[in-house]
Design a protein around this motif. Structure first.
Motif, PDB file in Angstrom:
ATOM      1  N   GLN A   1      14.774 -34.531  88.818  1.00 42.55           N
ATOM      2  CA  GLN A   1      14.110 -34.397  87.524  1.00 42.55           C
ATOM      3  C   GLN A   1      13.025 -35.445  87.306  1.00 42.55           C
ATOM      4  N   GLN A   2      12.974 -36.477  88.127  1.00 41.03           N
ATOM      5  CA  GLN A   2      11.964 -37.523  87.951  1.00 41.03           C
ATOM      6  C   GLN A   2      10.597 -37.030  88.413  1.00 41.03           C
ATOM      7  N   PRO A   3       9.523 -37.611  87.847  1.00 39.18           N
ATOM      8  CA  PRO A   3       8.181 -37.218  88.275  1.00 39.18           C
ATOM      9  C   PRO A   3       7.885 -37.710  89.693  1.00 39.18           C
ATOM     10  N   ILE A   4       6.998 -37.007  90.361  1.00 44.37           N
ATOM     11  CA  ILE A   4       6.643 -37.336  91.740  1.00 44.37           C
ATOM     12  C   ILE A   4       6.141 -38.765  91.875  1.00 44.37           C
ATOM     13  N   TYR A   5       5.470 -39.285  90.844  1.00 44.39           N
ATOM     14  CA  TYR A   5       4.897 -40.622  90.982  1.00 44.39           C
ATOM     15  C   TYR A   5       5.927 -41.719  91.223  1.00 44.39           C
ATOM     16  N   VAL A   6       7.212 -41.484  90.954  1.00 41.11           N
ATOM     17  CA  VAL A   6       8.207 -42.519  91.251  1.00 41.11           C
ATOM     18  C   VAL A   6       8.346 -42.749  92.751  1.00 41.11           C
ATOM     19  N   LEU A   7       7.872 -41.795  93.548  1.00 37.39           N
ATOM     20  CA  LEU A   7       7.939 -41.968  95.002  1.00 37.39           C
ATOM     21  C   LEU A   7       7.076 -43.140  95.472  1.00 37.39           C
ATOM     22  N   CYS A   8       6.091 -43.527  94.645  1.00 42.94           N
ATOM     23  CA  CYS A   8       5.226 -44.636  95.049  1.00 42.94           C
ATOM     24  C   CYS A   8       6.012 -45.930  95.209  1.00 42.94           C
ATOM     25  N   ASN A   9       7.203 -46.004  94.614  1.00 37.51           N
ATOM     26  CA  ASN A   9       8.054 -47.186  94.774  1.00 37.51           C
ATOM     27  C   ASN A   9       8.696 -47.257  96.154  1.00 37.51           C
ATOM     28  N   TYR A  10       8.650 -46.160  96.894  1.00 33.83           N
ATOM     29  CA  TYR A  10       9.336 -46.078  98.181  1.00 33.83           C
ATOM     30  C   TYR A  10       8.381 -45.824  99.343  1.00 33.83           C
ATOM     31  N   ILE A  11       7.107 -45.747  99.055  1.00 37.24           N
ATOM     32  CA  ILE A  11       6.081 -45.534 100.080  1.00 37.24           C
ATOM     33  C   ILE A  11       5.163 -46.745 100.032  1.00 37.24           C
ATOM     34  N   PRO A  12       4.835 -47.340 101.171  1.00 41.06           N
ATOM     35  CA  PRO A  12       3.966 -48.525 101.164  1.00 41.06           C
ATOM     36  C   PRO A  12       2.664 -48.276 100.400  1.00 41.06           C
ATOM     37  N   ALA A  13       2.235 -49.260  99.624  1.00 37.02           N
ATOM     38  CA  ALA A  13       1.043 -49.125  98.782  1.00 37.02           C
ATOM     39  C   ALA A  13      -0.178 -48.713  99.599  1.00 37.02           C
ATOM     40  N   ARG A  14      -0.303 -49.236 100.803  1.00 40.69           N
ATOM     41  CA  ARG A  14      -1.480 -48.904 101.622  1.00 40.69           C
ATOM     42  C   ARG A  14      -1.462 -47.444 102.077  1.00 40.69           C
ATOM     43  N   GLU A  15      -0.321 -46.774 101.986  1.00 38.29           N
ATOM     44  CA  GLU A  15      -0.190 -45.374 102.388  1.00 38.29           C
ATOM     45  C   GLU A  15      -0.282 -44.414 101.204  1.00 38.29           C
ATOM     46  N   TRP A  16      -0.178 -44.933  99.983  1.00 34.69           N
ATOM     47  CA  TRP A  16      -0.086 -44.071  98.813  1.00 34.69           C
ATOM     48  C   TRP A  16      -1.328 -43.196  98.637  1.00 34.69           C
ATOM     49  N   GLY A  17      -2.496 -43.689  98.998  1.00 30.90           N
ATOM     50  CA  GLY A  17      -3.717 -42.894  98.901  1.00 30.90           C
ATOM     51  C   GLY A  17      -3.629 -41.611  99.706  1.00 30.90           C
ATOM     52  N   TRP A  18      -3.057 -41.695 100.917  1.00 32.16           N
ATOM     53  CA  TRP A  18      -2.863 -40.499 101.749  1.00 32.16           C
ATOM     54  C   TRP A  18      -1.932 -39.519 101.050  1.00 32.16           C
ATOM     55  N   VAL A  19      -0.868 -40.066 100.471  1.00 33.10           N
ATOM     56  CA  VAL A  19       0.126 -39.222  99.808  1.00 33.10           C
ATOM     57  C   VAL A  19      -0.509 -38.490  98.622  1.00 33.10           C
ATOM     58  N   GLU A  20      -1.223 -39.230  97.788  1.00 37.02           N
ATOM     59  CA  GLU A  20      -1.880 -38.609  96.629  1.00 37.02           C
ATOM     60  C   GLU A  20      -2.852 -37.523  97.054  1.00 37.02           C
ATOM     61  N   SER A  21      -3.617 -37.792  98.083  1.00 30.33           N
ATOM     62  CA  SER A  21      -4.589 -36.825  98.576  1.00 30.33           C
ATOM     63  C   SER A  21      -3.909 -35.548  99.055  1.00 30.33           C
ATOM     64  N   GLU A  22      -2.843 -35.703  99.800  1.00 31.89           N
ATOM     65  CA  GLU A  22      -2.117 -34.540 100.329  1.00 31.89           C
ATOM     66  C   GLU A  22      -1.481 -33.743  99.192  1.00 31.89           C
ATOM     67  N   LEU A  23      -0.931 -34.435  98.210  1.00 35.55           N
ATOM     68  CA  LEU A  23      -0.332 -33.747  97.068  1.00 35.55           C
ATOM     69  C   LEU A  23      -1.392 -32.963  96.302  1.00 35.55           C
ATOM     70  N   GLU A  24      -2.550 -33.558  96.102  1.00 37.07           N
ATOM     71  CA  GLU A  24      -3.637 -32.869  95.394  1.00 37.07           C
ATOM     72  C   GLU A  24      -4.084 -31.623  96.152  1.00 37.07           C
ATOM     73  N   LYS A  25      -4.190 -31.731  97.480  1.00 36.41           N
ATOM     74  CA  LYS A  25      -4.592 -30.567  98.281  1.00 36.41           C
ATOM     75  C   LYS A  25      -3.606 -29.423  98.129  1.00 36.41           C
TER      76      LYS A  25
END
Length: 73
Positions: free
Chosen positions: A28-52
Motif C-alpha cells: 500500500q505504500q507509494p513507490i517513492y519509498v523504494l528510494c530508501n532501499y536503492i542507492p541514491a546514485r542509481e535512483w535516477g535510472w529507476v525514476e526514468s524507467e518507471l516514467e517510461k
C-alpha cells in the motif's frame, strides 16, 4: 571507478517484490519509498524507467509488482 547499474522495470519489480515479501515495505505504500532501499546514485535510472512504463512515484508498490506487460499474439 564505480559503475552504475541500469535498472530495468523487471529488476525494479523484483527488488520491490523482495522488499514486500521480507515485510520491509507494504504493497500500500507509494513507490517513492523504494528510494530508501536503492542507492541514491542509481535512483535516477529507476525514476526514468518507471516514467517510461507510465508509473508515478505516488502509485502504490502493489500496482508496480502486480503490473504485467501483455504482448499481442
Amino acid at each position: 571507478m564505480i559503475q552504475s547499474i541500469q535498472y530495468s522495470l523487471d529488476v525494479i519489480q523484483d527488488e520491490a517484490r523482495q522488499l514486500v515479501q521480507k515485510g520491509v515495505v507494504s504493497r500500500q505504500q507509494p513507490i517513492y519509498v523504494l528510494c530508501n532501499y536503492i542507492p541514491a546514485r542509481e535512483w535516477g535510472w529507476v525514476e526514468s524507467e518507471l516514467e517510461k512504463s507510465d508509473f508515478l512515484l505516488r502509485d502504490r508498490i502493489g500496482d508496480l509488482i502486480s503490473h504485467e506487460n501483455w504482448e499481442n499474439d
